[in-house]
Enzyme design. Structure first.
Site, PDB file in Angstrom:
ATOM      1  N   TYR A 147      17.008   1.732   1.272  1.00 11.34           N
ATOM      2  CA  TYR A 147      17.218   0.664   0.027  1.00 11.34           C
ATOM      3  C   TYR A 147      18.227   1.450  -0.898  1.00 11.34           C
ATOM      4  CZ  TYR A 147      16.149  -2.527  -3.724  1.00 11.34           C
ATOM      5  OH  TYR A 147      16.284  -3.349  -4.867  1.00 11.34           O
ATOM      6  N   LYS A 151      22.002  -0.255  -1.477  1.00 10.74           N
ATOM      7  CA  LYS A 151      22.312  -0.532  -3.190  1.00 10.74           C
ATOM      8  C   LYS A 151      23.443   0.180  -3.715  1.00 10.74           C
ATOM      9  CE  LYS A 151      19.370  -4.040  -3.811  1.00 10.74           C
ATOM     10  NZ  LYS A 151      19.853  -5.318  -4.206  1.00 10.74           N
TER      11      LYS A 151
HETATM   12  N1  CAA Z   1       8.256  12.547  -6.169  1.00 13.69           N
HETATM   13  C1  CAA Z   1       7.504  13.627  -5.357  1.00 13.69           C
HETATM   14  N2  CAA Z   1       6.571  13.232  -4.389  1.00 13.69           N
HETATM   15  C2  CAA Z   1       6.033  12.197  -4.376  1.00 13.69           C
HETATM   16  C3  CAA Z   1       6.934  10.919  -5.135  1.00 13.69           C
HETATM   17  C4  CAA Z   1       7.852  11.255  -6.074  1.00 13.69           C
HETATM   18  N3  CAA Z   1       8.564  10.313  -6.625  1.00 13.69           N
HETATM   19  N4  CAA Z   1       6.290   9.890  -4.658  1.00 13.69           N
HETATM   20  C5  CAA Z   1       5.404  10.193  -3.737  1.00 13.69           C
HETATM   21  N5  CAA Z   1       5.300  11.497  -3.505  1.00 13.69           N
HETATM   22  C6  CAA Z   1       4.575  12.240  -2.759  1.00 13.69           C
HETATM   23  C7  CAA Z   1       3.102  12.025  -2.784  1.00 13.69           C
HETATM   24  O1  CAA Z   1       2.402  12.684  -3.885  1.00 13.69           O
HETATM   25  C8  CAA Z   1       2.575  12.080  -1.581  1.00 13.69           C
HETATM   26  O2  CAA Z   1       2.229  13.586  -1.482  1.00 13.69           O
HETATM   27  P1  CAA Z   1       1.172  14.259  -0.617  1.00 13.69           P
HETATM   28  O3  CAA Z   1       1.076  13.806   0.738  1.00 13.69           O
HETATM   29  O4  CAA Z   1       1.439  15.677  -0.858  1.00 13.69           O
HETATM   30  O5  CAA Z   1      -0.182  13.607  -1.533  1.00 13.69           O
HETATM   31  C9  CAA Z   1       3.558  11.842  -0.537  1.00 13.69           C
HETATM   32  O6  CAA Z   1       4.889  11.681  -1.507  1.00 13.69           O
HETATM   33  C10 CAA Z   1       3.423  10.574   0.128  1.00 13.69           C
HETATM   34  O7  CAA Z   1       3.633  10.686   1.259  1.00 13.69           O
HETATM   35  P2  CAA Z   1       3.033   9.558   2.350  1.00 13.69           P
HETATM   36  O8  CAA Z   1       3.348  10.053   3.601  1.00 13.69           O
HETATM   37  O9  CAA Z   1       1.796   8.679   2.051  1.00 13.69           O
HETATM   38  O10 CAA Z   1       4.565   8.581   2.171  1.00 13.69           O
HETATM   39  P3  CAA Z   1       4.806   6.964   2.517  1.00 13.69           P
HETATM   40  O11 CAA Z   1       5.859   7.562   3.869  1.00 13.69           O
HETATM   41  O12 CAA Z   1       3.715   6.181   2.871  1.00 13.69           O
HETATM   42  O13 CAA Z   1       5.579   6.328   1.634  1.00 13.69           O
HETATM   43  C11 CAA Z   1       5.819   5.501  -0.723  1.00 13.69           C
HETATM   44  C12 CAA Z   1       4.908   6.408   0.178  1.00 13.69           C
HETATM   45  C13 CAA Z   1       6.623   4.661  -0.016  1.00 13.69           C
HETATM   46  C14 CAA Z   1       7.076   6.637  -1.119  1.00 13.69           C
HETATM   47  C15 CAA Z   1       5.332   5.147  -1.927  1.00 13.69           C
HETATM   48  O14 CAA Z   1       4.769   6.087  -2.699  1.00 13.69           O
HETATM   49  C16 CAA Z   1       5.942   4.148  -2.747  1.00 13.69           C
HETATM   50  O15 CAA Z   1       6.138   3.115  -2.260  1.00 13.69           O
HETATM   51  N6  CAA Z   1       6.661   4.590  -3.661  1.00 13.69           N
HETATM   52  C17 CAA Z   1       7.506   3.659  -4.661  1.00 13.69           C
HETATM   53  C18 CAA Z   1       8.956   3.344  -3.930  1.00 13.69           C
HETATM   54  C19 CAA Z   1       9.584   2.473  -5.015  1.00 13.69           C
HETATM   55  O16 CAA Z   1       9.772   2.705  -6.181  1.00 13.69           O
HETATM   56  N7  CAA Z   1      10.144   1.363  -4.381  1.00 13.69           N
HETATM   57  C20 CAA Z   1      10.738   0.548  -5.228  1.00 13.69           C
HETATM   58  C21 CAA Z   1      10.425  -0.774  -4.835  1.00 13.69           C
HETATM   59  S1  CAA Z   1      10.961  -2.149  -5.864  1.00 13.69           S
HETATM   60  C22 CAA Z   1      12.613  -2.113  -5.604  1.00 13.69           C
HETATM   61  O17 CAA Z   1      13.307  -1.457  -4.935  1.00 13.69           O
HETATM   62  C23 CAA Z   1      13.310  -3.129  -6.708  1.00 13.69           C
HETATM   63  C24 CAA Z   1      14.551  -2.320  -7.451  1.00 13.69           C
HETATM   64  O18 CAA Z   1      15.751  -2.392  -6.966  1.00 13.69           O
HETATM   65  C25 CAA Z   1      14.035  -1.461  -8.521  1.00 13.69           C
END
Ligand code: CAA
Length: 240
Positions: A147, A151
């Protein structure tokens, strides 16, 4: 004659607010959508704005879609490239398919749609193109390499196309929304979203209407000297 506008992803979320704002300003609006017939039907019933279904990631479908809109409403003066999808996941988990889908729709869609209206706008010496980028294309976002890349690409696409359109009266601008209260943002895990909102100086999610207002401004007859710009609307989350 009323200006004719096409808004991709125009039946839901930010796109719905844009379609309504352009219609309220007196434009003849076609709201494109990709898949959700039920929501599109409800949108048309609610607003009276016609919805047209095609996949913006499909080049031929865009050419045919614009031909259909032009046959019904007239030549397209305004294009808002708003359609976007997410397939979030860390690099470790992200598939090539999740990469391709997001790039094809979010960035490929901008090319396909601009291509479909470009000759007409050049011939008539008027056009307004507004591309919806994202704060996450400017700053990056954990879990969004696809994404963020798409973008970010939109912002480069905007600046290049603006140079090509300038002499023909076609302006090309981008808006980079922050986190807006839509279904897309609601899909972010609750705990993750809470942390994101805590980092927004204004202290809340944005509203779709707050993006639509800026799109309308950029599409105005008086906005002919604004081109190649990016307007960040993110509650102060990222100052770029
Ligand atoms: N910084 C550091 N570590 C992070 C983090 C960050 N910002 N976010 C998540 N993590 C870590 C977690 O703590 C976790 O660590 P542990 O395993 O040690 O506990 C790990 O990353 C998550 O690993 P997963 O294997 O569970 O990750 P995943 O592949 O399932 O993905 C994710 C999880 C997709 C990143 C989920 O956290 C998420 O959805 N994050 C938000 C993403 C986001 O902001 N999307 C925006 C959508 S809206 C949009 O896009 C509109 C716009 O234009 C603004």
């Amino acid at each position: 004659m009323a200006r004719v506008a096409v808004v991709t992803g125009g039946t839901r979320g930010i796109g719905e607010a844009i379609s309504i704002a352009l219609r309220d300003a007196g434009m003849s609006v076609a709201a494109n959508y990709g898949g959700n017939d039920e929501k599109a039907r409800a949108f048309t019933e609610r607003t009276g704005i016609r919805a047209f279904k095609w996949d913006v990631g499909d080049h031929d479908a865009c050419i045919a879609g614009i031909a259909e809109v032009e046959g019904e409403l007239g030549p397209v003066d305004v294009l808002v490239n708003n359609a976007g999808i997410t397939r979030d996941g860390t690099m470790k988990r992200m598939t090539r398919q999740a990469w391709d889908e997001v790039l094809d729709v979010n960035l490929g869609g901008c090319f396909n749609m601009a291509k479909a209206v470009w000759d007409g706008m050049n011939g008539r010496k008027f056009g307004r193109i507004v591309n919806i980028g994202s704060i996450n294309g400017q700053a990056g976002q954990y879990g969004q390499v696809n994404y963020a890349a798409a973008k970010s690409g939109i912002h480069g696409f905007t600046k290049a196309l603006a140079q090509e359109g300038a002499r023909a009266g076609i302006t090309v601008n981008a808006i980079a929304p922050g986190y807006i209260d839509t279904e897309m943002v609601a899909a972010v895990p609750e705990d993750v979203l809470a942390k994101i909102v805590a980092r927004i100086p204004v202290g809340r999610l944005g509203k779709a209407e707050e993006i639509a207002r800026a799109v309308l401004f950029l599409c105005g007859e008086e906005a002919g000297f604004i081109t190649g710009s990016t307007l960040s609307i993110n509650g102060g989350q990222h100052m770029y």
